[in-house]
Design a protein around this motif. Sequence first.
Motif, PDB file in Angstrom:
ATOM      1  N   ILE A 181      42.011  32.989  40.442  1.00  0.00           N
ATOM      2  CA  ILE A 181      42.862  34.148  41.345  1.00  0.00           C
ATOM      3  C   ILE A 181      44.267  33.939  41.260  1.00  0.00           C
ATOM      4  CG2 ILE A 181      40.958  33.721  43.290  1.00  0.00           C
ATOM      5  CD1 ILE A 181      43.077  32.024  44.967  1.00  0.00           C
ATOM      6  N   GLN A 205      48.180  36.920  41.975  1.00  0.00           N
ATOM      7  CA  GLN A 205      48.508  38.418  42.127  1.00  0.00           C
ATOM      8  C   GLN A 205      48.595  39.017  40.630  1.00  0.00           C
ATOM      9  OE1 GLN A 205      52.646  37.926  43.597  1.00  0.00           O
ATOM     10  NE2 GLN A 205      51.640  37.472  45.598  1.00  0.00           N
ATOM     11  N   SER A 206      48.568  40.359  40.775  1.00  0.00           N
ATOM     12  CA  SER A 206      48.797  41.130  39.317  1.00  0.00           C
ATOM     13  C   SER A 206      50.052  40.676  38.794  1.00  0.00           C
ATOM     14  CB  SER A 206      48.996  42.517  39.714  1.00  0.00           C
ATOM     15  OG  SER A 206      47.645  43.045  40.438  1.00  0.00           O
ATOM     16  N   LYS A 225      46.404  35.573  35.128  1.00  0.00           N
ATOM     17  CA  LYS A 225      45.207  35.148  35.329  1.00  0.00           C
ATOM     18  C   LYS A 225      44.247  35.903  34.414  1.00  0.00           C
ATOM     19  CE  LYS A 225      43.469  38.337  39.152  1.00  0.00           C
ATOM     20  NZ  LYS A 225      44.845  39.041  39.274  1.00  0.00           N
ATOM     21  N   GLU A 276      36.523  40.820  37.525  1.00  0.00           N
ATOM     22  CA  GLU A 276      36.537  41.541  38.901  1.00  0.00           C
ATOM     23  C   GLU A 276      34.991  42.158  39.023  1.00  0.00           C
ATOM     24  OE1 GLU A 276      38.887  41.643  40.636  1.00  0.00           O
ATOM     25  OE2 GLU A 276      40.654  41.285  39.678  1.00  0.00           O
ATOM     26  N   THR A 295      38.984  37.359  40.050  1.00  0.00           N
ATOM     27  CA  THR A 295      38.820  38.149  40.864  1.00  0.00           C
ATOM     28  C   THR A 295      40.079  38.190  41.663  1.00  0.00           C
ATOM     29  OG1 THR A 295      37.735  38.831  42.872  1.00  0.00           O
ATOM     30  CG2 THR A 295      38.002  36.382  42.538  1.00  0.00           C
ATOM     31  N   HIS A 296      40.383  39.404  42.639  1.00  0.00           N
ATOM     32  CA  HIS A 296      41.579  39.323  43.587  1.00  0.00           C
ATOM     33  C   HIS A 296      40.706  39.665  45.041  1.00  0.00           C
ATOM     34  CE1 HIS A 296      40.551  43.934  42.814  1.00  0.00           C
ATOM     35  NE2 HIS A 296      40.863  43.835  44.110  1.00  0.00           N
ATOM     36  N   PHE A 355      49.737  34.767  49.314  1.00  0.00           N
ATOM     37  CA  PHE A 355      48.649  35.628  48.799  1.00  0.00           C
ATOM     38  C   PHE A 355      47.405  35.702  49.222  1.00  0.00           C
ATOM     39  CE2 PHE A 355      45.022  35.525  45.660  1.00  0.00           C
ATOM     40  CZ  PHE A 355      45.062  37.042  45.202  1.00  0.00           C
ATOM     41  N   THR A 391      46.383  39.263  51.564  1.00  0.00           N
ATOM     42  CA  THR A 391      45.263  40.146  51.067  1.00  0.00           C
ATOM     43  C   THR A 391      44.149  40.219  52.458  1.00  0.00           C
ATOM     44  OG1 THR A 391      45.527  39.143  48.974  1.00  0.00           O
ATOM     45  CG2 THR A 391      43.546  40.061  49.397  1.00  0.00           C
TER      46      THR A 391
END
Length: 261
Positions: free
Chosen positions: A33, A35-36, A40, A163, A195-196, A236, A240
């Motif tokens: 995991i 952030q953009s 990752k 994802e 994944t986020h 984070f 989210t």
Amino acid sequence: MIEVRHLTKSFDDKTVLHDVDATFYTGKTNLIIGQSGSGKTVLMKSLVGLLRPEEGQILFDGRDLLTMKRDEIASLRKEIGMLFQGSALFDSETVLGNVLFPLKMFTDMSRAEQRERAMFCLERVNLVGAENKYPAEISGGMQKRVAIARAIALNPRYLFCDEPNSGLDPKTSILIDELLSDITHEYGITTVINTHDMNSVLGIGENIIFINKGYREWVGDMSQIYTTSNEALNDFVFATRLFQEVREYVAEHGTIDKRRP
């Protein structure tokens, strides 16, 4: 088990992964995991051989991907299943045809054996009866299940998922998470999920690696994530979750103002 040791990856003069160590355990759902732009995706692509790091090791049960010869890499790839973000099904093939594809490409099975294996995989993801449909004729969640069936067709030792819940509604996402978790435990696969989706993290995260600005900042499981003192991870996770709660509230009430009808 997959072990990553001192992995460093750069693009031009920018280092994207800094001396990353990580372990992905067999028979567990291992989640990456962050952030953009955290690194990752670069880590995931390095694990599957799409990118080559400048330094470090990637050990598949002791075998270093970065020192393998071409024929050794080809052999390793037969042990790997991939679940792509957009399912990546062949529109011109039926559901059964999509699952048969890797069996035709990479095995010496007879046609009868290929069909038997493909139907077994479709049964495992609860898609018996849909084998003659085309991707355009089934829902996004069913397409994802077809992609999972194709990914496990060769009975992989390692399963990489990019994802997997992208574009799915929350209920379907939970079903996909549970399916990936069940398959991982049932067949003893080393499953790595990029994944986020915090619902996935808090639902099936048995081994979670948090990447922040190219560094591995935290490792733990879904129970430990609630009590971590890592500030970046807290920012984070809770940002989210808050976004998800707001989105669900708006979907139900049509506004974020509780005073309005």
